[in-house]
Enzyme design. Structure first.
Site, PDB file in Angstrom:
ATOM      1  N   LYS A 195       0.861  -1.210  -0.157  1.00 61.83           N
ATOM      2  CA  LYS A 195      -0.031  -0.008  -0.108  1.00 61.83           C
ATOM      3  C   LYS A 195       0.904   1.168   0.088  1.00 61.83           C
ATOM      4  CE  LYS A 195      -2.606  -3.281   1.132  1.00 61.83           C
ATOM      5  NZ  LYS A 195      -3.854  -4.052   0.490  1.00 61.83           N
TER       6      LYS A 195
HETATM    7  C1  LIG Z   1      -4.223  -5.354   1.459  1.00 62.99           C
HETATM    8  C2  LIG Z   1      -5.891  -5.503   1.658  1.00 62.99           C
HETATM    9  C3  LIG Z   1      -6.246  -6.032   2.819  1.00 62.99           C
HETATM   10  C4  LIG Z   1      -5.333  -6.473   3.857  1.00 62.99           C
HETATM   11  O1  LIG Z   1      -4.538  -5.778   4.369  1.00 62.99           O
HETATM   12  P1  LIG Z   1      -3.285  -6.296   5.667  1.00 62.99           P
HETATM   13  O2  LIG Z   1      -2.973  -5.043   6.121  1.00 62.99           O
HETATM   14  O3  LIG Z   1      -2.347  -6.982   4.637  1.00 62.99           O
HETATM   15  O4  LIG Z   1      -4.218  -7.286   6.429  1.00 62.99           O
HETATM   16  C5  LIG Z   1      -7.731  -5.822   2.866  1.00 62.99           C
HETATM   17  N1  LIG Z   1      -8.512  -5.294   1.849  1.00 62.99           N
HETATM   18  C6  LIG Z   1      -8.038  -5.035   0.827  1.00 62.99           C
HETATM   19  C7  LIG Z   1      -8.852  -4.293  -0.371  1.00 62.99           C
HETATM   20  C8  LIG Z   1      -6.706  -4.832   0.683  1.00 62.99           C
HETATM   21  O5  LIG Z   1      -6.044  -4.547  -0.618  1.00 62.99           O
END
Ligand SMILES: *Cc1c(COP(=O)(O)O)cnc(C)c1O
Length: 386
Positions: free
Chosen positions: A180
Site C-alpha cells: 500500500k
Molecule cells: C491489502 C488489503 C487488505 C489486507 O490488508 P492487511 O493489512 O495486509 O491485512 C484488505 N483489503 C484490501 C482491499 C486490501 O487491498
C-alpha cells in the site's frame, strides 16, 4: 526487473524505528497514540485505533457491530481475500455482490439485488485506491438498518466529493502493508467518529482489558486491570508507529508523484496501436473523487493474448507486472460458497493486469513498461511458454 511496487522508505524511518528501540518501550505506547491521532486527522476521522493489520481491523469492525452466525455481510468478491475472510471470522456469511466495470467497486445497484432480511452490513472496498460511491450505498442501506463499513486498505489519501476518503465513515479500516502507499511493515488502523466505539475497539484489540498496559505502566500506583470481554491481541508496536509517523509525513508527496506517473501512463498507453474499437482502458478518477493510484490496473483490449501470456511476455522484457485484482469466490477457500452470478467480477479479474508504479520510478522505467506491453500485445507468439 522493474518491480510492481517498491515502498518509499528512507533513513528517517530507520532512525525513527531505532529511536523507539532505544527508548526501551517497544510495545503499544506513546508512539501508537501519536500515530492514531495524526492518521485519523489526515483522513478526516474523529478517532483512530491502530491494529496489527487491515485484516484484523476489518474483523474488529464487523465484531463491534455484533454481527455473527446467521447474519450476512455483503462484500465484493473482487477484492483481496481478507475482505471476505474478515466476515467469516465472526461466523457470519459473506455475500458476494458484483462490481462496476469502470471503478471495480460495489455500487448501490450491484448491492441492492443481494440484500436480504439477514443482511446486517455492507463492506464496501475502495478498490486499488479508487473511491467507491459511499453516499449512494448509505442511502440504500441506512433506511434498512444496514451498516456500511469501508475497507479502505488501499485508499489513504484518495478523495471523495472533495474530502479525504474516511471522512464521515461509520467505520473504516486501513492497511500499512508494503504493497500500500504507507507502510509500517505490517499494520492497520480502524477509524470512526464515534468516541464510544473507539474506546471499545481499543479494548477489543487488547484482550478486553479495562486499562491498557501502557496506561497501567504510566499510572504510578498499582492498577489492577479487568478483562471485560473475550477479545484479541491485535496491537501495533511503537516501533511500527514510529515508522508510520514518518511515512504519514510523506503521503502528500507520494500521491502527487503517483498521480503524475499515472497521467504519463495514460498518455503513453494511448499511443499503443490497438484496434480503436477496443482501446486499452486504464484506471482513472471517477467523476465524484480522486484515486491515489495505489494500483495502476489496465484492462486488456479485445483480441489480446491471454492475460497469463501477457504477464509472461512482460516478465521476459524485464517488467514485473501482476494479475489484476483477485476474485475471492474463485479461490479454493470459497469453493461451494453460494453466490449470485458475478459476470463483471469474472471479466475484470481475467482481463486486467497491474503495471509497475512506485515513487522512484523513472520516465525511462515507464517507457520500458509501455514498450514491453506494446511488444507483447503485438507479438504474442514470442511470449508463449512451454
Ligand atoms: C491489502 C488489503 C487488505 C489486507 O490488508 P492487511 O493489512 O495486509 O491485512 C484488505 N483489503 C484490501 C482491499 C486490501 O487491498
Amino acid at each position: 526487473m522493474i518491480p510492481v511496487m517498491r515502498p518509499l522508505l528512507g533513513e528517517e524511518e530507520a532512525l525513527a524505528a531505532a529511536e523507539a528501540v532505544r527508548s526501551g518501550w517497544v510495545a503499544q505506547g506513546p508512539r501508537v497514540r501519536q500515530f492514531e491521532e495524526a492518521f485519523a486527522a489526515s483522513v478526516g476521522a474523529g478517532h483512530g485505533v491502530a491494529v496489527s493489520s487491515c485484516t484484523t481491523g476489518l474483523h474488529l469492525a464487523v465484531h463491534l457491530l455484533g454481527v455473527g452466525p446467521g447474519d450476512e455481510v455483503v462484500v465484493p468478491s473482487l477484492s483481496f481475500i481478507a475482505t471476505a475472510n474478515a466476515v467469516r471470522y465472526t461466523g457470519a456469511t459473506p455475500v458476494f455482490a458484483d462490481v462496476d466495470a469502470k471503478t471495480g467497486n460495489l455500487t448501490a445497484s450491484t448491492v441492492e439485488p443481494v440484500l436480504t432480511a439477514r443482511t446486517r452490513a455492507v463492506m464496501v472496498v475502495h478498490q486499488a485506491g479508487v473511491p467507491a460511491d459511499v453516499d449512494a450505498l448509505k442511502a440504500l442501506c441506512e433506511p434498512r438498518g444496514i451498516s456500511v463499513i469501508e475497507d479502505a486498505a488501499c485508499a489513504a489519501g484518495s478523495t471523495y466529493k472533495g474530502k479525504p476518503v474516511g471522512t464521515n465513515a461509520l467505520l473504516a479500516a486501513w492497511s500499512f502493508h508494503p504493497r500500500k502507499l504507507l507502510t509500517t511493515g505490517e499494520g492497520g488502523m480502524v477509524t470512526t467518529d464515534d468516541a464510544d466505539w473507539a474506546v471499545r475497539l481499543k479494548r477489543l484489540r487488547e484482550h478486553g482489558m479495562s486499562v491498557s498496559a501502557a496506561d497501567r505502566h504510566n499510572g504510578g500506583a498499582a492498577v489492577i486491570e479487568q478483562y471485560l470481554e473475550t477479545a484479541f491481541n491485535y496491537r501495533m508496536t511503537d516501533i511500527q508507529a514510529a515508522v508510520g509517523l514518518v511515512q504519514l509525513s510523506k503521503l502528500d508527496a507520494i500521491i502527487a508523484r503517483r498521480r503524475e506517473l499515472a497521467a504519463r501512463y495514460h498518455e503513453l498507453l494511448a499511443q499503443i496501436d490497438v484496434d480503436s474499437a477496443s482501446p486499452i482502458t486504464a484506471v482513472r478518477d471517477p467523476e465524484y473523487g480522486t484515486t491515489n493510484y495505489q494500483s495502476f490496473w489496465v484492462w486488456l483490449p479485445e483480441g489480446a493474448p491471454d492475460r497469463q501470456e501477457v504477464l509472461a511476455g512482460l516478465a521476459e522484457r524485464g517488467v514485473s507486472a501482476r494479475r489484476g485484482i483477485m476474485a475471492s469466490h474463485l479461490e479454493p477457500a470459497y469453493e461451494g460458497h453460494p453466490s449470485a452470478p458475478l459476470p463483471v467480477t469474472e471479466a475484470f479479474t481475467a482481463r486486467t493486469l497491474i503495471l509497475p508504479l512506485f515513487h522512484d520510478m523513472t520516465a525511462h522505467d515507464q517507457d520500458t513498461v509501455v514498450s514491453a506491453l506494446s511488444a507483447t500485445l503485438h507479438a504474442p507468439h514470442l511470449t508463449l511458454r512451454g
